[in-house]
Design an enzyme around this catalytic site. Structure first.
Site, mmCIF file in Angstrom:
data_model
loop_
_atom_site.group_PDB
_atom_site.id
_atom_site.type_symbol
_atom_site.label_atom_id
_atom_site.label_comp_id
_atom_site.label_asym_id
_atom_site.label_seq_id
_atom_site.Cartn_x
_atom_site.Cartn_y
_atom_site.Cartn_z
ATOM 1 N N ASP A 148 -31.261 -107.027 -14.323
ATOM 2 C CA ASP A 148 -30.446 -106.585 -15.445
ATOM 3 C C ASP A 148 -28.988 -106.892 -15.346
ATOM 4 O O ASP A 148 -28.084 -107.410 -16.138
ATOM 5 C CB ASP A 148 -30.538 -105.022 -15.457
ATOM 6 C CG ASP A 148 -31.624 -104.513 -16.468
ATOM 7 O OD1 ASP A 148 -32.327 -105.545 -17.213
ATOM 8 O OD2 ASP A 148 -31.882 -103.385 -16.043
ATOM 9 N N LYS B 144 -38.421 -97.932 -14.431
ATOM 10 C CA LYS B 144 -37.884 -98.664 -13.569
ATOM 11 C C LYS B 144 -37.599 -98.185 -12.115
ATOM 12 O O LYS B 144 -37.650 -98.809 -11.158
ATOM 13 C CB LYS B 144 -36.614 -99.139 -14.241
ATOM 14 C CG LYS B 144 -36.641 -100.026 -15.405
ATOM 15 C CD LYS B 144 -34.999 -100.673 -15.554
ATOM 16 C CE LYS B 144 -35.144 -101.227 -17.073
ATOM 17 N NZ LYS B 144 -33.911 -101.757 -17.581
HETATM 18 N N1 LIG Z 1 -28.778 -105.515 -23.197
HETATM 19 C C1 LIG Z 1 -29.575 -104.933 -22.141
HETATM 20 O O1 LIG Z 1 -30.191 -105.978 -21.876
HETATM 21 C C2 LIG Z 1 -29.673 -103.715 -21.809
HETATM 22 C C3 LIG Z 1 -30.335 -103.388 -20.819
HETATM 23 C C4 LIG Z 1 -30.421 -101.860 -20.245
HETATM 24 C C5 LIG Z 1 -29.946 -100.780 -21.105
HETATM 25 N N2 LIG Z 1 -29.326 -101.335 -22.319
HETATM 26 C C6 LIG Z 1 -28.957 -100.258 -23.130
HETATM 27 O O2 LIG Z 1 -27.979 -99.637 -22.668
HETATM 28 C C7 LIG Z 1 -27.905 -98.280 -22.981
HETATM 29 C C8 LIG Z 1 -27.922 -97.301 -21.808
HETATM 30 O O3 LIG Z 1 -29.351 -97.299 -21.197
HETATM 31 P P1 LIG Z 1 -29.513 -96.285 -19.922
HETATM 32 O O4 LIG Z 1 -31.328 -96.874 -19.555
HETATM 33 O O5 LIG Z 1 -28.592 -96.542 -18.826
HETATM 34 O O6 LIG Z 1 -29.758 -95.064 -20.398
HETATM 35 P P2 LIG Z 1 -29.560 -93.861 -19.800
HETATM 36 O O7 LIG Z 1 -29.848 -93.798 -18.322
HETATM 37 O O8 LIG Z 1 -30.401 -92.502 -20.691
HETATM 38 O O9 LIG Z 1 -28.003 -93.279 -19.913
HETATM 39 C C9 LIG Z 1 -27.523 -93.065 -21.026
HETATM 40 C C10 LIG Z 1 -25.845 -92.933 -20.875
HETATM 41 O O10 LIG Z 1 -25.185 -92.559 -22.229
HETATM 42 C C11 LIG Z 1 -24.246 -91.625 -22.067
HETATM 43 N N3 LIG Z 1 -24.500 -90.970 -23.371
HETATM 44 C C12 LIG Z 1 -25.482 -90.587 -24.136
HETATM 45 N N4 LIG Z 1 -25.076 -89.783 -25.228
HETATM 46 C C13 LIG Z 1 -23.687 -89.701 -25.166
HETATM 47 C C14 LIG Z 1 -22.619 -88.934 -26.010
HETATM 48 N N5 LIG Z 1 -23.054 -88.602 -27.043
HETATM 49 N N6 LIG Z 1 -21.529 -89.079 -25.436
HETATM 50 C C15 LIG Z 1 -21.216 -89.548 -24.404
HETATM 51 N N7 LIG Z 1 -21.856 -90.320 -23.369
HETATM 52 C C16 LIG Z 1 -23.144 -90.338 -23.872
HETATM 53 C C17 LIG Z 1 -25.159 -90.795 -20.826
HETATM 54 O O11 LIG Z 1 -24.114 -89.534 -20.322
HETATM 55 P P3 LIG Z 1 -24.528 -88.360 -19.768
HETATM 56 O O12 LIG Z 1 -24.803 -88.713 -18.165
HETATM 57 O O13 LIG Z 1 -23.416 -87.645 -19.680
HETATM 58 O O14 LIG Z 1 -25.828 -87.925 -20.384
HETATM 59 C C18 LIG Z 1 -25.436 -91.822 -19.927
HETATM 60 O O15 LIG Z 1 -24.431 -92.113 -19.239
HETATM 61 C C19 LIG Z 1 -29.170 -98.061 -24.086
HETATM 62 O O16 LIG Z 1 -28.539 -98.375 -25.342
HETATM 63 C C20 LIG Z 1 -30.025 -99.221 -23.566
HETATM 64 O O17 LIG Z 1 -30.815 -99.822 -24.784
HETATM 65 C C21 LIG Z 1 -29.114 -102.594 -22.772
#
Ligand SMILES: NC(=O)c1ccc[n+]([C@@H]2O[C@H](COP(=O)([O-])OP(=O)(O)OC[C@H]3O[C@@H](n4cnc5c(N)ncnc54)[C@H](OP(=O)(O)O)[C@@H]3O)[C@@H](O)[C@H]2O)c1
Length: 281
Positions: A108, A71
């Site tokens: 989004d 993205k």
């Molecule tokens: N429903 C929808 O339409 C939609 C759309 C987009 C995304 N999503 C979902 O949203 C989620 C995040 O997506 P993303 O693209 O933003 O992922 P990303 O860029 O990899 O970010 C992951 C986030 O989760 C945190 N995290 C991971 N493991 C953790 C832990 N053990 N304890 C505390 N925080 C933790 C990370 O913190 P750190 O910075 O400390 O690593 C970061 O803030 C995913 O589950 C994705 O499937 C859903």
């Protein structure tokens, strides 16, 4: 639906892409509205992203969605991105314009707000919102909340420096709070949004004391596998209104479908059931 030679074509570019629910979702709408069109998965490794996006007009595509991990890179690969995509720093929807140039936007945040409007009517947008996580999804969520009129976004991330960098980059009223102090960020808030991966199937649950959230607050989770995350179950048990991640996924797809296939598709209960059947596998 059997395609004609004049069928409109779109797809989703990701790496890997096999997990994407978008072909099933768009395929449902194409079938439902009897549109002469197709939506296909496009597995494109990072090194070939720019080449693949640039090839969309020559291949006759109407456009494409872009998903993980492309993205951010897609923003640089389009000819023009709208102000929203530039503020977020990422493109998830591309359309090919009549002059064969590529236009990028990000839907989004639209998906989140539409889902809140549909699932938690009159959600309290005049009070602070707490957002957990500072990854790619958080950026779209925060911009959307600010544009919806939320006066303050209290941002908590495990890695505080990432939250601070995000607050510096994005023009929005963001107050960074410590991850350990996340329950405190709920005090007086109208909305809590989980954008972390915590609570996903296979990941640990999100541990948070929801006690400080006012009784009329709404809790939204972006995670949609499982549909009812431990966070949403905890919030529902407290009598709070909840909004799941599947609705956001379905609503964010609507603007792309409209651009490529010329029809505003409906997010119906039947569509939710259809996509859920696939999630359950
Ligand atoms: N429903 C929808 O339409 C939609 C759309 C987009 C995304 N999503 C979902 O949203 C989620 C995040 O997506 P993303 O693209 O933003 O992922 P990303 O860029 O990899 O970010 C992951 C986030 O989760 C945190 N995290 C991971 N493991 C953790 C832990 N053990 N304890 C505390 N925080 C933790 C990370 O913190 P750190 O910075 O400390 O690593 C970061 O803030 C995913 O589950 C994705 O499937 C859903």
């Amino acid at each position: 639906m059997i395609l004609s030679g004049g069928a409109r074509i779109a797809g989703v570019i990701g790496w890997p892409v096999a997990h994407s629910r978008s072909p099933r979702l768009h395929g449902y709408w194409l079938d439902r509205y009897r549109i002469d069109g197709a939506y296909v998965p496009l597995a494109v490794p990072p090194a070939r992203l720019a080449q693949a996006i640039a090839a969309l007009p020559a291949l006759g595509f109407a456009g494409a969605n872009v998903t993980v991990p492309h993205k951010e890179a897609a923003l640089a690969a389009v000819d023009e991105a709208d102000a929203l995509a530039r503020r977020i720093g990422a493109v998830n929807t591309i359309s090919v314009r009549p002059d064969a140039s590529l236009f990028g936007t990000n839907t989004d945040g639209y998906g989140l707000i539409q889902n809140l409007d549909q699932g938690a009517r009159d959600w309290p947008r005049d009070r602070p919102a707490a957002v957990l996580g500072a990854g790619g999804a958080a950026r779209a969520v925060i911009v959307a909340l600010a544009d919806a009129g939320v006066p303050e976004v209290r941002l908590c991330n495990r890695t505080r420096a990432r939250a601070e960098a995000l607050a510096d980059q994005i023009e929005a009223p963001i107050a960074v709070a410590g991850w350990e102090a996340r329950a405190g960020a709920l005090d007086g808030a109208g909305l809590l949004v989980n954008t972390t991966t915590l609570g996903m199937a296979g990941a640990e649950p999100l541990a948070i004391d929801l006690g400080p959230l006012p009784a009329d607050a709404v809790v939204a989770d972006l995670v949609y596998v499982p549909l009812v995350t431990p966070l949403l179950a905890q919030a529902a048990a407290r009598g709070l209104r909840v909004v799941d991640g599947l609705g956001m996924l379905l609503h964010q797809a609507r603007p792309g479908f409209r651009m490529w296939f010329g029809r505003d598709p409906e997010v119906s209960a039947e569509l939710r059931r259809f996509v859920l059947q696939d999630l359950a596998r």
